[in-house]
Design a protein around this motif. Structure first.
Motif, short mmCIF file in Angstrom:
data_model
loop_
_atom_site.label_atom_id
_atom_site.label_comp_id
_atom_site.label_asym_id
_atom_site.label_seq_id
_atom_site.Cartn_x
_atom_site.Cartn_y
_atom_site.Cartn_z
N LYS A 42 62.87 -11.56 -10.81
CA LYS A 42 63.59 -12.50 -9.94
C LYS A 42 64.43 -11.78 -8.90
O LYS A 42 65.45 -12.30 -8.43
CB LYS A 42 64.48 -13.41 -10.79
N VAL A 43 64.03 -10.58 -8.52
CA VAL A 43 64.75 -9.84 -7.49
C VAL A 43 64.30 -10.37 -6.14
O VAL A 43 63.24 -10.01 -5.64
CB VAL A 43 64.52 -8.31 -7.59
N GLU A 44 65.09 -11.27 -5.60
CA GLU A 44 64.81 -11.81 -4.26
C GLU A 44 66.13 -12.19 -3.61
O GLU A 44 67.11 -12.49 -4.28
CB GLU A 44 63.86 -13.00 -4.33
N GLU A 55 66.43 -9.73 5.23
CA GLU A 55 65.53 -8.62 5.53
C GLU A 55 66.10 -7.30 5.00
O GLU A 55 65.38 -6.48 4.43
CB GLU A 55 65.29 -8.52 7.04
N GLU A 56 67.41 -7.11 5.20
CA GLU A 56 68.05 -5.89 4.70
C GLU A 56 68.02 -5.88 3.17
O GLU A 56 67.77 -4.85 2.55
CB GLU A 56 69.49 -5.79 5.20
N PHE A 57 68.29 -7.04 2.55
CA PHE A 57 68.23 -7.15 1.09
C PHE A 57 66.86 -6.71 0.59
O PHE A 57 66.75 -5.90 -0.33
CB PHE A 57 68.52 -8.59 0.66
N VAL A 75 71.15 -8.41 -8.31
CA VAL A 75 70.92 -9.19 -7.09
C VAL A 75 72.25 -9.60 -6.45
O VAL A 75 72.45 -9.45 -5.25
CB VAL A 75 70.04 -10.43 -7.39
N ASP A 76 73.16 -10.09 -7.27
CA ASP A 76 74.45 -10.54 -6.74
C ASP A 76 75.25 -9.39 -6.13
O ASP A 76 75.84 -9.53 -5.07
CB ASP A 76 75.26 -11.22 -7.86
N ILE A 82 75.74 -6.46 1.08
CA ILE A 82 75.19 -6.78 2.40
C ILE A 82 76.14 -7.69 3.18
O ILE A 82 76.34 -7.50 4.38
CB ILE A 82 73.78 -7.40 2.26
N GLU A 83 76.75 -8.66 2.50
CA GLU A 83 77.71 -9.53 3.19
C GLU A 83 78.92 -8.75 3.68
O GLU A 83 79.34 -8.91 4.82
CB GLU A 83 78.16 -10.66 2.26
#
Length: 157
Positions: A42-44, A55-57, A75-76, A82-83
């Motif tokens: 579930k890595v999305e 896109e960077e994620f 993931v979090d 990124i944020e």
């Protein structure tokens, strides 16, 4: 006084310091670490990220998955990184357009915020293995095939 952080078995073995562990302890520890690694199905990128952030994620997640150091549980953390990075970058031009003397209050507040975002980014990056120092702590032991041949190994049983 707190002790050192527990090191993964691969780090201990990679450093050649696993002689104090029995075969049973190594087996149990390896099984435990495999369980703790987590799934990667579930890595999305989360829906709340903007298109460019997604896109960077995806780009960073792909590299971390290739290194086998990311799971669904990360993931979090990657999203927060990124944020924070995006906000840090967004503040740069705003601060550069301010005059430090004329807009001292705004300049000071925005610089303080940018520093906090920078510190956040550094902490998340370290947690995720995105810095050179955090990756260097990940010692991956050589497989038997990769180890240099000892000229006397042919006599070993």
């Amino acid at each position: 006084m707190a002790g050192r952080n527990k090191q993964p078995l691969s780090v201990i073995q990679g450093n050649g310091k696993s002689h104090h562990l029995t075969k049973e302890e190594i087996k149990k520890r390896a099984e435990h670490e495999d369980k703790m690694r987590g799934n990667t199905d579930k890595v999305e990128a989360p829906s709340y990220l903007l298109k460019k952030q997604k896109e960077e994620f995806d780009s960073i997640a792909a590299e971390l998955l290739e290194l086998e150091i990311m799971s669904n549980l990360d993931v979090d953390t990657l999203s927060r990184y990124i944020e924070a990075k995006s906000e840090h970058q967004r503040l740069g031009p705003i601060i550069r357009n301010l005059h430090p003397v004329e807009d001292m209050d705004a300049y000071t507040k925005l610089n303080r915020t940018r520093k906090q975002l920078s510190d956040e980014c550094r902490a998340y990056a370290s947690d995720l293995g995105l810095t050179i120092t955090s990756r260097l702590k990940l010692v991956i032991p050589q497989k038997e095939d990769d180890k240099p041949k000892n000229k006397f190994s042919k006599f070993a049983r």
